[in-house]
Every structure is written in C-alpha cells, then in structure tokens.
Design a protein around this motif. Structure first.
Motif, PDB file in Angstrom:
ATOM      1  N   GLN A 116       6.791   7.227  -8.003  1.00 14.39           N
ATOM      2  CA  GLN A 116       6.081   6.087  -8.578  1.00 14.39           C
ATOM      3  C   GLN A 116       6.256   4.864  -7.682  1.00 14.39           C
ATOM      4  OE1 GLN A 116       7.353   5.291 -12.578  1.00 14.39           O
ATOM      5  NE2 GLN A 116       5.451   4.250 -13.110  1.00 14.39           N
ATOM      6  N   LEU A 117       5.167   4.129  -7.492  1.00 20.72           N
ATOM      7  CA  LEU A 117       5.178   2.969  -6.617  1.00 20.72           C
ATOM      8  C   LEU A 117       4.846   1.720  -7.416  1.00 20.72           C
ATOM      9  CD1 LEU A 117       3.138   4.498  -3.652  1.00 20.72           C
ATOM     10  CD2 LEU A 117       5.615   4.303  -3.829  1.00 20.72           C
ATOM     11  N   GLN A 118       5.523   0.635  -7.112  1.00 18.48           N
ATOM     12  CA  GLN A 118       5.308  -0.629  -7.810  1.00 18.48           C
ATOM     13  C   GLN A 118       5.088  -1.726  -6.778  1.00 18.48           C
ATOM     14  OE1 GLN A 118       5.451  -0.987 -11.275  1.00 18.48           O
ATOM     15  NE2 GLN A 118       4.895  -3.151 -11.124  1.00 18.48           N
ATOM     16  N   ALA A 119       3.858  -2.259  -6.755  1.00 25.63           N
ATOM     17  CA  ALA A 119       3.520  -3.321  -5.810  1.00 25.63           C
ATOM     18  C   ALA A 119       3.686  -4.684  -6.465  1.00 25.63           C
ATOM     19  CB  ALA A 119       2.082  -3.147  -5.328  1.00 25.63           C
ATOM     20  N   SER A 120       4.067  -5.666  -5.665  1.00 23.39           N
ATOM     21  CA  SER A 120       4.209  -7.029  -6.166  1.00 23.39           C
ATOM     22  C   SER A 120       4.074  -8.009  -5.012  1.00 23.39           C
ATOM     23  CB  SER A 120       5.565  -7.211  -6.847  1.00 23.39           C
ATOM     24  OG  SER A 120       6.614  -7.024  -5.914  1.00 23.39           O
ATOM     25  N   GLY A 121       3.994  -9.289  -5.344  1.00 26.20           N
ATOM     26  CA  GLY A 121       3.975 -10.326  -4.331  1.00 26.20           C
ATOM     27  C   GLY A 121       2.645 -11.025  -4.138  1.00 26.20           C
ATOM     28  N   GLY A 122       1.621 -10.577  -4.819  1.00 26.75           N
ATOM     29  CA  GLY A 122       0.331 -11.212  -4.691  1.00 26.75           C
ATOM     30  C   GLY A 122       0.318 -12.598  -5.313  1.00 26.75           C
ATOM     31  N   GLY A 123      -0.751 -13.332  -5.052  1.00 31.50           N
ATOM     32  CA  GLY A 123      -0.864 -14.669  -5.619  1.00 31.50           C
ATOM     33  C   GLY A 123      -2.053 -15.405  -5.053  1.00 31.50           C
ATOM     34  N   ILE A 126      -4.649   8.747   8.874  1.00 35.17           N
ATOM     35  CA  ILE A 126      -3.824   7.594   8.485  1.00 35.17           C
ATOM     36  C   ILE A 126      -4.627   6.600   7.653  1.00 35.17           C
ATOM     37  CG2 ILE A 126      -2.829   5.472   9.429  1.00 35.17           C
ATOM     38  CD1 ILE A 126      -0.781   7.488   9.615  1.00 35.17           C
ATOM     39  N   GLY A 127      -5.870   6.395   7.985  1.00 35.26           N
ATOM     40  CA  GLY A 127      -6.669   5.388   7.310  1.00 35.26           C
ATOM     41  C   GLY A 127      -7.503   5.909   6.153  1.00 35.26           C
ATOM     42  N   ARG A 128      -7.297   7.129   5.754  1.00 36.94           N
ATOM     43  CA  ARG A 128      -8.111   7.736   4.696  1.00 36.94           C
ATOM     44  C   ARG A 128      -7.368   7.735   3.371  1.00 36.94           C
ATOM     45  NH1 ARG A 128     -10.335  13.111   7.912  1.00 36.94           N
ATOM     46  NH2 ARG A 128     -11.452  11.992   9.560  1.00 36.94           N
ATOM     47  N   ARG A 129      -8.025   7.299   2.330  1.00 39.54           N
ATOM     48  CA  ARG A 129      -7.413   7.266   1.002  1.00 39.54           C
ATOM     49  C   ARG A 129      -6.966   8.655   0.562  1.00 39.54           C
ATOM     50  NH1 ARG A 129     -12.162   4.652  -2.264  1.00 39.54           N
ATOM     51  NH2 ARG A 129     -13.306   5.748  -0.635  1.00 39.54           N
ATOM     52  N   SER A 130      -7.731   9.658   0.931  1.00 38.97           N
ATOM     53  CA  SER A 130      -7.444  11.023   0.487  1.00 38.97           C
ATOM     54  C   SER A 130      -6.143  11.574   1.056  1.00 38.97           C
ATOM     55  CB  SER A 130      -8.605  11.942   0.864  1.00 38.97           C
ATOM     56  OG  SER A 130      -8.800  11.942   2.272  1.00 38.97           O
ATOM     57  N   ALA A 131      -5.595  10.939   2.081  1.00 37.77           N
ATOM     58  CA  ALA A 131      -4.350  11.410   2.689  1.00 37.77           C
ATOM     59  C   ALA A 131      -3.120  11.019   1.884  1.00 37.77           C
ATOM     60  CB  ALA A 131      -4.221  10.857   4.109  1.00 37.77           C
ATOM     61  N   TYR A 132      -3.295  10.123   0.930  1.00 36.84           N
ATOM     62  CA  TYR A 132      -2.165   9.577   0.173  1.00 36.84           C
ATOM     63  C   TYR A 132      -2.224  10.065  -1.271  1.00 36.84           C
ATOM     64  CZ  TYR A 132      -1.891   6.609   4.263  1.00 36.84           C
ATOM     65  OH  TYR A 132      -1.781   6.161   5.555  1.00 36.84           O
ATOM     66  N   GLY A 133      -1.153  10.701  -1.695  1.00 35.95           N
ATOM     67  CA  GLY A 133      -1.138  11.282  -3.032  1.00 35.95           C
ATOM     68  C   GLY A 133      -0.530  10.399  -4.103  1.00 35.95           C
ATOM     69  N   TYR A 134       0.130   9.341  -3.680  1.00 36.54           N
ATOM     70  CA  TYR A 134       0.791   8.447  -4.635  1.00 36.54           C
ATOM     71  C   TYR A 134       0.290   7.033  -4.426  1.00 36.54           C
ATOM     72  CZ  TYR A 134       3.929  12.430  -4.931  1.00 36.54           C
ATOM     73  OH  TYR A 134       4.444  13.688  -5.084  1.00 36.54           O
ATOM     74  N   TRP A 135      -0.002   6.360  -5.537  1.00 37.26           N
ATOM     75  CA  TRP A 135      -0.561   5.009  -5.470  1.00 37.26           C
ATOM     76  C   TRP A 135       0.156   4.086  -6.443  1.00 37.26           C
ATOM     77  CZ3 TRP A 135      -4.425   3.448  -2.139  1.00 37.26           C
ATOM     78  CH2 TRP A 135      -5.028   4.468  -1.397  1.00 37.26           C
ATOM     79  N   GLY A 136       0.321   2.837  -6.003  1.00 37.46           N
ATOM     80  CA  GLY A 136       0.824   1.802  -6.887  1.00 37.46           C
ATOM     81  C   GLY A 136      -0.314   1.196  -7.681  1.00 37.46           C
ATOM     82  N   GLN A 137       0.008   0.256  -8.552  1.00 34.01           N
ATOM     83  CA  GLN A 137      -0.976  -0.293  -9.476  1.00 34.01           C
ATOM     84  C   GLN A 137      -1.792  -1.433  -8.883  1.00 34.01           C
ATOM     85  OE1 GLN A 137       1.960  -1.398  -9.194  1.00 34.01           O
ATOM     86  NE2 GLN A 137       1.956  -3.579  -9.653  1.00 34.01           N
ATOM     87  N   GLY A 138      -1.417  -1.968  -7.744  1.00 35.27           N
ATOM     88  CA  GLY A 138      -2.182  -3.041  -7.126  1.00 35.27           C
ATOM     89  C   GLY A 138      -1.662  -4.414  -7.466  1.00 35.27           C
TER      90      GLY A 138
END
Length: 124
Positions: A1-8, A105-117
């Motif tokens: 599980q991934l948790q992204a933060s820091g936006g603003g 490397i730049g393809r979304r399909s290569a990554y199986g785990y995603w954070g919430q944004g």
C-alpha cells in the motif's frame, strides 16, 4: 500500500516536496515512480527510480526541475519539485512495480501498486 502526501497550493516558481510511504519494505527488485493527471487529461509519467542501483528517469517536461529520490530505511520515495509552473497543476500519484523493464518505465501498466494521489495546484 502506498500513501502520497505533500501536495498543496503554491505560486509559480515555488517548490514542493511530495512523499510516498510504502506500508512495507520496498524490495530492490522494485521500480517506483510518480505520475500526474491534470483535469481533462490522461495520466502521464513524471519520474521513476529503480531501488536497485538508484537509476532515475524523468519526463522531458520536468527534467532539470524535478528530482526523485528514495529512502529505503523509511520505505519512502520523494519528488522534489522546483520552479513549479501552472502547467504542473495536477493530481500526483505514486506507483510501484516489480521487474519493470526500461522500455516500460513510463507506462502506467508497468506499475501494479498505486497511491491515492495528492493535489498540486500552481497559480500564476
């Protein structure tokens, strides 16, 4: 599980640092990256880092302004964003994938785990 933060909300020319924390240890076989999605647009690749060796990769639009890094002890990936521009406004997602080949490397399909944004808004 991934948790992204820091936006603003920042002004053009400002900096922000995004963080992405993994719930477990990030294996050296993994590549982790950042993608972003602006309103009405497709999700696009921003940057990636290989945890084995530390090689980094960037989209042309962010080269020289953004820097991706990782801290294995903290199971955390960072995206340092400098000289932000209004066109950088987007929801930023972190992602992780195992065995990602260079051509993917730049393809979304290569990554199986995603954070919430996390939302980054840059005003002019």
């Amino acid at each position: 599980q991934l948790q992204a933060s820091g936006g603003g909300l920042v002004q053009a020319g400002d900096s922000l640092r995004l963080s992405c924390v993994a719930s477990g240890r990030i294996s050296r076989s993994y590549t982790t990256g950042w993608f972003r999605q602006a309103p009405g647009k497709e999700r696009e690749f921003v940057a990636a880092i290989r945890w084995s060796g530390g090689s980094t990769y960037y989209a042309d639009s962010v080269k020289g302004r953004f820097s991706i890094s990782g801290d294995n002890a903290m199971n955390t990936m960072f995206l340092q964003m400098n000289s932000l521009q209004p066109e950088d406004t987007a929801v930023y997602y972190c992602a992780a994938g195992s065995g990602v080949i260079l051509s993917s490397i730049g393809r979304r399909s290569a990554y199986g785990y995603w954070g919430q944004g996390t939302l980054v808004t840059v005003s002019s």
